[in-house]
Structures are given as structure tokens and as C-alpha cells.
Design an enzyme around this catalytic site. Sequence first.
Site, PDB file in Angstrom:
ATOM      1  N   ASN A   1      -7.419   6.287  -6.128  1.00 12.89           N
ATOM      2  CA  ASN A   1      -7.199   4.875  -6.441  1.00 12.89           C
ATOM      3  C   ASN A   1      -8.325   4.092  -5.770  1.00 12.89           C
ATOM      4  O   ASN A   1      -8.292   3.875  -4.567  1.00 12.89           O
ATOM      5  CB  ASN A   1      -5.821   4.457  -5.884  1.00 12.89           C
ATOM      6  CG  ASN A   1      -5.572   2.965  -6.029  1.00 12.89           C
ATOM      7  OD1 ASN A   1      -6.324   2.259  -6.699  1.00 12.89           O
ATOM      8  ND2 ASN A   1      -4.514   2.477  -5.383  1.00 12.89           N
TER       9      ASN A   1
ATOM     10  N   LYS B   1      -9.115   1.057  -6.044  1.00 16.40           N
ATOM     11  CA  LYS B   1      -8.755  -0.344  -5.773  1.00 16.40           C
ATOM     12  C   LYS B   1      -9.911  -1.263  -6.206  1.00 16.40           C
ATOM     13  O   LYS B   1     -10.606  -0.947  -7.167  1.00 16.40           O
ATOM     14  CB  LYS B   1      -8.377  -0.513  -4.300  1.00 16.40           C
ATOM     15  CG  LYS B   1      -7.304   0.503  -3.876  1.00 16.40           C
ATOM     16  CD  LYS B   1      -6.667   0.203  -2.559  1.00 16.40           C
ATOM     17  CE  LYS B   1      -5.598   1.238  -2.254  1.00 16.40           C
ATOM     18  NZ  LYS B   1      -4.886   1.012  -1.011  1.00 16.40           N
TER      19      LYS B   1
ATOM     20  N   GLU C   1       0.529  -2.950  -3.328  1.00 18.14           N
ATOM     21  CA  GLU C   1      -0.330  -4.141  -3.262  1.00 18.14           C
ATOM     22  C   GLU C   1      -0.038  -5.070  -4.433  1.00 18.14           C
ATOM     23  O   GLU C   1      -0.065  -6.292  -4.290  1.00 18.14           O
ATOM     24  CB  GLU C   1      -1.809  -3.719  -3.228  1.00 18.14           C
ATOM     25  CG  GLU C   1      -2.180  -3.170  -1.849  1.00 18.14           C
ATOM     26  CD  GLU C   1      -3.270  -2.109  -1.853  1.00 18.14           C
ATOM     27  OE1 GLU C   1      -4.026  -2.019  -2.834  1.00 18.14           O
ATOM     28  OE2 GLU C   1      -3.356  -1.359  -0.855  1.00 18.14           O
TER      29      GLU C   1
ATOM     30  N   GLY D   1      -3.749   2.527   4.050  1.00 20.70           N
ATOM     31  CA  GLY D   1      -4.959   1.917   4.607  1.00 20.70           C
ATOM     32  C   GLY D   1      -4.879   1.654   6.097  1.00 20.70           C
ATOM     33  O   GLY D   1      -5.727   0.945   6.648  1.00 20.70           O
TER      34      GLY D   1
END
Length: 255
Positions: A10, A12, A98, A174
Site C-alpha cells: 500500500n 499510500k 486512514e 506506521g
Amino acid sequence: MIRKKLIAGNWKMNKTSADAVSLAHGVVVAVGTQSNVEVVICPPFTALEGVAGAVDGSLVKLGAQNMHFEASGAFTGEVSAPMLRALFVTHVILGHSERRALFGESDELVNKKVLSALKNQLRPILCVGESLAEREAGSTLKLVQTQLERALEGVSKDLAAGIIIAYEPVWAIGTGKVATTEQAQEVHGFIRGLLAKLYGEPAAQRVRILYGGSMKPANAAELLAQKDIDGGLIGGASLEVRSFVDLIKAATEVP
Ligand code: PGA
């Protein structure tokens, strides 16, 4: 083992289209002809077309990070399932924490997206997971159950087996704080149990359940060796060829 391990990156909101194509090329070369582990990369929308070209003819599959549930219309700034399909996208991340926390996505919205993805032959990578406060309050399993049941409302048994679930504890994303193997396996086992109740044991046994949240080459082998952990959804460590490929290698080597 009926479930092939899956490593998904991913990316992002990282990588210009040129940088994305170069990272994708690196992954394609490293993956080569190994097919023990399924590999999916999810660049930002702006890089999908370029990366589709880079992975064409390889074993690496292309995923998007989000989509709208309608096919077209007055939804400024949004992208639909048919648009993704036209770029040879096969997977789509839905309900990432998110998206839920920063963009207000509710379980109901995630459910609409799941149904739309399936209708358009896109494979959802459906994310669920608790916040630190929810874990500390002892409500992890209840929260995961609610997210899962609501996101899967109206999904038939036939289609359920094609869905990929990603368990991502929000406090581990993260942050460098990875869930312990016991914490992760407990939730993965719980999710499989829920799927068995909803769709029956054979279908539940076919669903891949990925772990996500600070997964790295150093901690991957132990997580991937757990009975109900079928791969990883990787953020930070998917942004460089070396670490992403080491994760794929770790998945290949799981006994
Ligand atoms: P991370 O992100 O690997 O950087 O923790 C995982 C994710 O958000 O999918």
C-alpha cells in the site's frame, strides 16, 4: 495449504508516476517467475496507468487504494470501479483506517464500496482494526466483528471467498509498534471463526486474512508462520524494492 500467501504493498500518498513505475519495475524483476506468493502493488491513482504498463505480462498484480461505489456521475474528485477495471486493476483496498479516521468513511459506506467492487469483478482488500483506546478498553474483538459484519452485509457466500481481509490494528500502522504474533493470531483466528459463522467453514478456509501494521522483513517470518495469517498489507516497507522483496521472500519461505 489451500490459501496462497499474499503480499500487498500500500504505497499510500507516495511516489510520482515516474517514481512509481521505477519501483514497480524493480518489484517485477525481483518477483520474476516465482508464483508461490501472490504479489499486489497499490500505487496512487495518478500512477495506476503507468504501473499497469510496468506489471503487464508479469505475475505482479495491480491494486487501487480506494474507489467510489457509483459507476459514474457528479462526484468530484472520485474514481469508480469501471475506471479502475479499464486500467487493468484487479484489487482495491477498502475501509483502510486512514480513510475511516481522516476521511470519515463509515461501515455503511465501506459496505457500499465492497458490493460495488464485487459487482465489477474487483477483489476487495477489506481493512478492519481497532484503535489503541479500543484495545485498551478490551473491545478489540467486538469492534472487529462489527466492522466485518457491517462491511460484508449483502455479500453472498459465493463472492465471500474472493474477498481478502486485512487486520490492521490502528496503533501499529506506521508507528513501528507491531502486534505480537499472539495478538495478531488471536484476531485472525477470530475473524476466520466469524467468516465460518457467516459463510460456512469451507468458504472461511479459503479467505486470505492479511496482517498490516509495521510489518517488516525483520518481523514478517514469525507473523506469517501463524496459522491464520495469510500474508501482509505493507505500507512503509513497500516503498523500496529491497524491503518489499525481502517480505515476499519471507512469505515464500514460510514452512
Ligand atoms: P505500515 O502501514 O506498514 O506503514 O504500518 C500499513 C498500512 O497502513 O496498510
